[in-house]
Write a protein that holds these residues in place. Structure first.
Motif, PDB file in Angstrom:
ATOM      1  N   PHE A  44       4.986  -5.293 -10.253  1.00  7.61           N
ATOM      2  CA  PHE A  44       5.208  -4.093  -9.740  1.00  7.61           C
ATOM      3  C   PHE A  44       4.534  -3.986  -8.325  1.00  7.61           C
ATOM      4  N   ALA A  45       3.648  -4.541  -7.927  1.00  9.74           N
ATOM      5  CA  ALA A  45       2.997  -4.809  -6.416  1.00  9.74           C
ATOM      6  C   ALA A  45       3.796  -5.422  -5.359  1.00  9.74           C
ATOM      7  N   TYR A  46       4.886  -6.406  -6.001  1.00  9.37           N
ATOM      8  CA  TYR A  46       5.623  -7.135  -5.050  1.00  9.37           C
ATOM      9  C   TYR A  46       6.842  -6.165  -4.340  1.00  9.37           C
ATOM     10  N   HIS A  47       7.334  -6.107  -3.295  1.00  9.99           N
ATOM     11  CA  HIS A  47       8.210  -5.411  -2.982  1.00  9.99           C
ATOM     12  C   HIS A  47       9.054  -6.414  -2.015  1.00  9.99           C
ATOM     13  N   GLN A  48      10.538  -5.864  -2.210  1.00  6.37           N
ATOM     14  CA  GLN A  48      11.400  -6.708  -1.297  1.00  6.37           C
ATOM     15  C   GLN A  48      12.695  -5.952  -0.742  1.00  6.37           C
ATOM     16  N   PHE A  49      12.887  -5.684   0.379  1.00  9.58           N
ATOM     17  CA  PHE A  49      14.038  -5.063   0.755  1.00  9.58           C
ATOM     18  C   PHE A  49      14.701  -5.705   2.133  1.00  9.58           C
ATOM     19  N   ASN A  50      16.193  -5.487   2.152  1.00 14.21           N
ATOM     20  CA  ASN A  50      17.180  -6.013   3.080  1.00 14.21           C
ATOM     21  C   ASN A  50      18.037  -4.904   3.430  1.00 14.21           C
ATOM     22  N   TYR A  51      17.722  -4.388   5.015  1.00 16.85           N
ATOM     23  CA  TYR A  51      18.621  -3.511   5.620  1.00 16.85           C
ATOM     24  C   TYR A  51      19.641  -4.255   6.673  1.00 16.85           C
ATOM     25  N   ILE A  52      20.779  -3.735   6.590  1.00 13.01           N
ATOM     26  CA  ILE A  52      21.765  -4.115   7.478  1.00 13.01           C
ATOM     27  C   ILE A  52      22.567  -2.903   8.143  1.00 13.01           C
ATOM     28  N   GLY A  53      22.510  -2.785   9.313  1.00 15.72           N
ATOM     29  CA  GLY A  53      23.189  -1.772  10.054  1.00 15.72           C
ATOM     30  C   GLY A  53      24.519  -2.622  11.023  1.00 15.72           C
ATOM     31  N   ILE A  54      25.478  -2.035  11.018  1.00 17.66           N
ATOM     32  CA  ILE A  54      26.718  -2.192  11.673  1.00 17.66           C
ATOM     33  C   ILE A  54      27.337  -1.473  12.307  1.00 17.66           C
ATOM     34  N   THR A  55      27.579  -1.621  13.906  1.00 19.99           N
ATOM     35  CA  THR A  55      28.349  -0.752  14.700  1.00 19.99           C
ATOM     36  C   THR A  55      29.537  -1.376  14.992  1.00 19.99           C
TER      37      THR A  55
END
Length: 341
Positions: A44-55
């Motif tokens: 539960f201490a491990y976090h992972q995220f991926n954000y992509i923004g497109i114009t």
């Protein structure tokens, strides 16, 4: 290949411009008194995220996959210059759910999420120099596209830092990625945009973050009228004491920035923001136009405040080996994030 965890639990901190072996499972997570944390608490201490923004023309799309161990989340929005925030989508599930597959490999992966009328597929391969997205949110917002993306051609910023002395965070940032092809529709109707100027910002982070994590964040990218491509990704309250998470790119050539300062009123965030550095490499004025926000109050265990603003940037970059690059009305993002997780 660069191993993030070496012998005797040594984390190999640095700015990494080569492929990574994500051997995070070899890391021994310790508490305040150097006692090892194991089992479900470590998971539960491990976090992972991926954000992509497109114009794409007057449209801005942002979406993310998030895995907090005990909770998984996929969200997206579409914003239009003339209509503001058009649609938001948010799907959450418990950490043991099989709805999301988010591999532990920042260089080469296929991330998927399937739940009800929402499906997400993000495929990234530095080996093959590509990023592919194919998303359907609530059977309303649909988009897919292909972008070139490799360590050699795009010089992403890839840094491994201590979160606190007993934890680490890795992040990879790059902007802009220029689309080879892209299509988008809303409620079954294709949206029209300038196909020769579709750009994406990319942001991936993973590791054992601080229990209390805060940041201000900025990202944008575009192709200027003279065909120069520019992009940036900046943050504050993250890792100012080790390897900076700040950089801008001009024609895919990276310039690292040691520290970025934010001068704005968090209580009145629709006033202009001043984002700059002390060395005079970056000076930006951000004008917010709209936002996506979220708040979770889970008592002492989980609290988050998230406000991501869409708007425009005026300002300049001044790389050490070249002249000043000035720009106006470049669309992008600024964010306020506070979390206990």
């Amino acid at each position: 290949m660069y191993k993030i965890i070496g012998n005797n639990n040594k984390v190999n901190y640095g700015c990494i411009d080569e492929p990574i072996e994500w051997n995070y499972e070899a890391f021994k997570l310790l508490d305040f008194f150097n006692k090892e944390i194991k089992g479900i608490k470590k998971k539960f201490a491990y976090h992972q995220f991926n954000y992509i923004g497109i114009t794409a023309g007057k449209y801005i799309v942002g979406f993310a996959t998030v895995d907090l161990g005990y909770l998984k989340n996929v969200f997206a929005f579409i914003y239009s210059e003339d209509k503001g925030m058009i649609l938001e989508s948010d799907d959450k599930c418990l950490g043991f759910s099989k709805k999301m597959d988010f591999p532990r490999n920042p260089d080469n992966y296929i991330t998927t999420f399937n739940s009800g009328k929402t499906s997400v597929r993000v495929e990234k391969s530095h080996d093959r120099g590509m990023l592919h997205v194919d998303c359907n949110f609530k059977d309303q917002l649909k988009f897919k596209g292909n972008f070139n993306f490799s360590i050699e051609s795009h010089q992403p910023l890839r840094v491994l830092n201590p979160s606190v002395p007993t934890r680490f965070t890795y992040t990879e940032k790059c902007s802009p990625l220029v689309a080879n092809d892209f299509e988008i529709s809303l409620d079954g109707n294709p949206l029209a945009f300038e196909t020769d100027n579709v750009t994406a910002i990319y942001d991936w982070s993973g590791g054992y973050l601080r229990r209390e994590t805060n940041w201000y964040w900025t990202a944008f990218g575009t192709i200027l009228p003279n065909k120069t491509s520019i992009g940036a990704n900046f943050a504050a309250f993250t890792n100012e004491t080790y390897f900076s998470e700040n950089a801008f790119w001009i024609d895919h050539k990276r310039t690292r920035v040691s520290r970025v300062l934010y001068d704005f009123n968090e209580q009145e965030p629709y006033q202009t923001w001043h984002v700059y550095d002390e060395a005079g490499l970056v000076d930006l004025i951000f004008t917010p136009d709209g936002e996506r926000s979220d708040k979770i109050n889970g008592g002492p265990l989980v609290k988050t405040i998230f406000r991501q603003f869409v708007g425009s940037f005026d300002g300049f970059f001044k790389p050490a080996d070249g002249g000043k690059v000035e720009f106006t009305k470049v669309k992008g993002f600024c964010e306020i994030h506070r979390a206990i997780w």
